[in-house]
Write a protein that holds these residues in place. Structure first.
Motif, PDB file in Angstrom:
ATOM      1  N   UNK A 213      54.650 -40.485  40.206  1.00 35.75           N
ATOM      2  CA  UNK A 213      54.732 -41.617  41.143  1.00 35.75           C
ATOM      3  C   UNK A 213      53.415 -41.816  41.886  1.00 35.75           C
ATOM      4  N   UNK A 214      52.770 -40.733  42.279  1.00 31.21           N
ATOM      5  CA  UNK A 214      51.489 -40.830  42.978  1.00 31.21           C
ATOM      6  C   UNK A 214      50.399 -41.404  42.073  1.00 31.21           C
ATOM      7  N   UNK A 215      50.431 -41.045  40.810  1.00 30.84           N
ATOM      8  CA  UNK A 215      49.428 -41.579  39.880  1.00 30.84           C
ATOM      9  C   UNK A 215      49.608 -43.087  39.689  1.00 30.84           C
ATOM     10  N   UNK A 216      50.864 -43.537  39.638  1.00 28.83           N
ATOM     11  CA  UNK A 216      51.119 -44.982  39.547  1.00 28.83           C
ATOM     12  C   UNK A 216      50.698 -45.674  40.837  1.00 28.83           C
ATOM     13  N   UNK A 217      51.033 -45.079  41.988  1.00 28.20           N
ATOM     14  CA  UNK A 217      50.638 -45.653  43.275  1.00 28.20           C
ATOM     15  C   UNK A 217      49.119 -45.756  43.376  1.00 28.20           C
ATOM     16  N   UNK A 218      48.422 -44.765  42.854  1.00 27.30           N
ATOM     17  CA  UNK A 218      46.955 -44.789  42.881  1.00 27.30           C
ATOM     18  C   UNK A 218      46.412 -45.988  42.121  1.00 27.30           C
ATOM     19  N   UNK A 222      44.557 -48.851  44.085  1.00 24.39           N
ATOM     20  CA  UNK A 222      43.138 -48.589  43.834  1.00 24.39           C
ATOM     21  C   UNK A 222      42.649 -47.381  44.632  1.00 24.39           C
ATOM     22  N   UNK A 223      43.405 -46.304  44.561  1.00 25.59           N
ATOM     23  CA  UNK A 223      42.982 -45.030  45.144  1.00 25.59           C
ATOM     24  C   UNK A 223      42.507 -44.158  43.987  1.00 25.59           C
ATOM     25  N   UNK A 224      41.201 -44.070  43.807  1.00 26.53           N
ATOM     26  CA  UNK A 224      40.659 -43.474  42.582  1.00 26.53           C
ATOM     27  C   UNK A 224      40.653 -41.945  42.591  1.00 26.53           C
ATOM     28  N   UNK A 225      40.809 -41.357  43.758  1.00 27.26           N
ATOM     29  CA  UNK A 225      40.709 -39.896  43.831  1.00 27.26           C
ATOM     30  C   UNK A 225      42.071 -39.250  44.107  1.00 27.26           C
ATOM     31  N   UNK A 226      43.141 -39.870  43.648  1.00 26.26           N
ATOM     32  CA  UNK A 226      44.479 -39.344  43.916  1.00 26.26           C
ATOM     33  C   UNK A 226      44.663 -37.942  43.346  1.00 26.26           C
ATOM     34  N   UNK A 227      43.934 -37.600  42.295  1.00 27.81           N
ATOM     35  CA  UNK A 227      44.050 -36.264  41.714  1.00 27.81           C
ATOM     36  C   UNK A 227      43.678 -35.176  42.724  1.00 27.81           C
ATOM     37  N   UNK A 260      41.775 -41.032  51.499  1.00 29.97           N
ATOM     38  CA  UNK A 260      41.046 -41.043  50.229  1.00 29.97           C
ATOM     39  C   UNK A 260      40.512 -42.437  49.921  1.00 29.97           C
ATOM     40  N   UNK A 261      41.339 -43.430  50.179  1.00 36.23           N
ATOM     41  CA  UNK A 261      40.969 -44.820  49.920  1.00 36.23           C
ATOM     42  C   UNK A 261      39.773 -45.233  50.787  1.00 36.23           C
TER      43      UNK A 261
END
Length: 271
Positions: A213-218, A222-227, A260-261
């Motif tokens: 879910x977090x990867x989809x939200x990223x 446009x949150x590129x550093x969600x990892x 992060x954003x």
């Protein structure tokens, strides 16, 4: 019923069902505890059954009605101000309380519009299933984006069930009377707009693992550093589902994602 309007044949153009049960109307008015100094906002005056009761109790009653014919008939009720138009487009005047049998099809949008205004409480009619989502607990089937966003800025209490026989025309479902009380933010959110967008994005993957879910939200936000955020979370968190998280836990994830954003934007802006 105002002369010239046939409630049984009138089109439910705006998703509205007219409240005709006097006992339910009296119950709604009692819950609102209106004083003679208060300004009341009613959304969806309809045929005026609730409107007439409210007008007798408050200092000023403002009624929003989208249907032109109904709005014209409401103008015949002494001592009220009628605003003809879509409740999502009409500018609300200042008000102390809102007491309304809300059109079902705009329940979510009009509720969040109301919460942008200062008022002490609302006594509002909702479809039962919608109200269940308003007050659902984490981990239940009704827990949703609506639950999380409302818990951030309000307290919600279901007061009473209303059978569909209380309306004309009858809706296909039962309804409930809800008390909505605006509050100061109940947990920390760094950015309101981002928070609401984050919750929406997270619940598009309601039953996926939190990692997925977090990867989809990223991607959506446009949150590129969600990892980086995912790497910091305990493993037992990553296998949870968004609908199992409390509003406070979701807010924490939103705040971390927002930081992060913002850091990402700063890096882009640097020469």
């Amino acid at each position: 019923m105002p002369r010239g309007i046939d409630r049984s044949s009138h089109k439910v153009k705006w998703g509205q069902h007219f409240l005709i049960d006097d006992q339910i109307i009296e119950k709604i008015v009692s819950y609102a505890d209106i004083t003679p100094t208060e300004t009341i906002l009613e959304i969806g005056g309809g045929t005026g059954n609730l409107t007439r009761k409210l007008a007798q109790l408050c200092y000023r009653l403002v009624v929003v009605e989208a249907d032109r014919q109904l709005a014209q008939k409401l103008c015949s009720i002494p001592g009220i101000d009628v605003l003809h138009g879509d409740a999502l487009r009409v500018e609300f005047p200042p008000f102390d309380k809102t007491v309304s049998n809300l059109p079902y099809q705009i329940s979510s949008e009009v509720t969040f519009k109301l919460l942008k205004h200062p008022f002490t409480c609302g006594v509002l009619m909702y479809q039962k299933e919608f109200a269940q989502r308003m007050v659902a607990a984490p981990g239940t089937k009704d827990y949703s984006r609506l639950t999380v966003c409302l818990s951030y800025m309000s307290r919600v209490k279901v007061l009473a069930r209303v059978p569909n026989t209380a309306f004309n025309p009858r809706p296909a479902v039962d309804s409930v009377i809800v008390k909505l009380v605006p509050t100061k933010p109940r947990f920390e959110v760094l950015n309101d707009v981002f928070f609401h967008s984050f919750v929406r994005a997270l619940f598009t993957q309601r039953r996926k693992t939190l990692r997925a879910a977090l990867l989809v939200a990223a991607q959506l936000l446009d949150v590129q550093a969600m990892d980086q955020l995912i790497a910091k979370l305990p493993q037992h968190w990553l296998v949870r589902r968004p609908y199992e998280l409390s509003p406070e836990e979701i807010a924490t994830l939103s705040n971390d994602s927002f930081e992060l954003h913002e850091a990402q934007k700063t890096r882009v802006q640097q020469p």
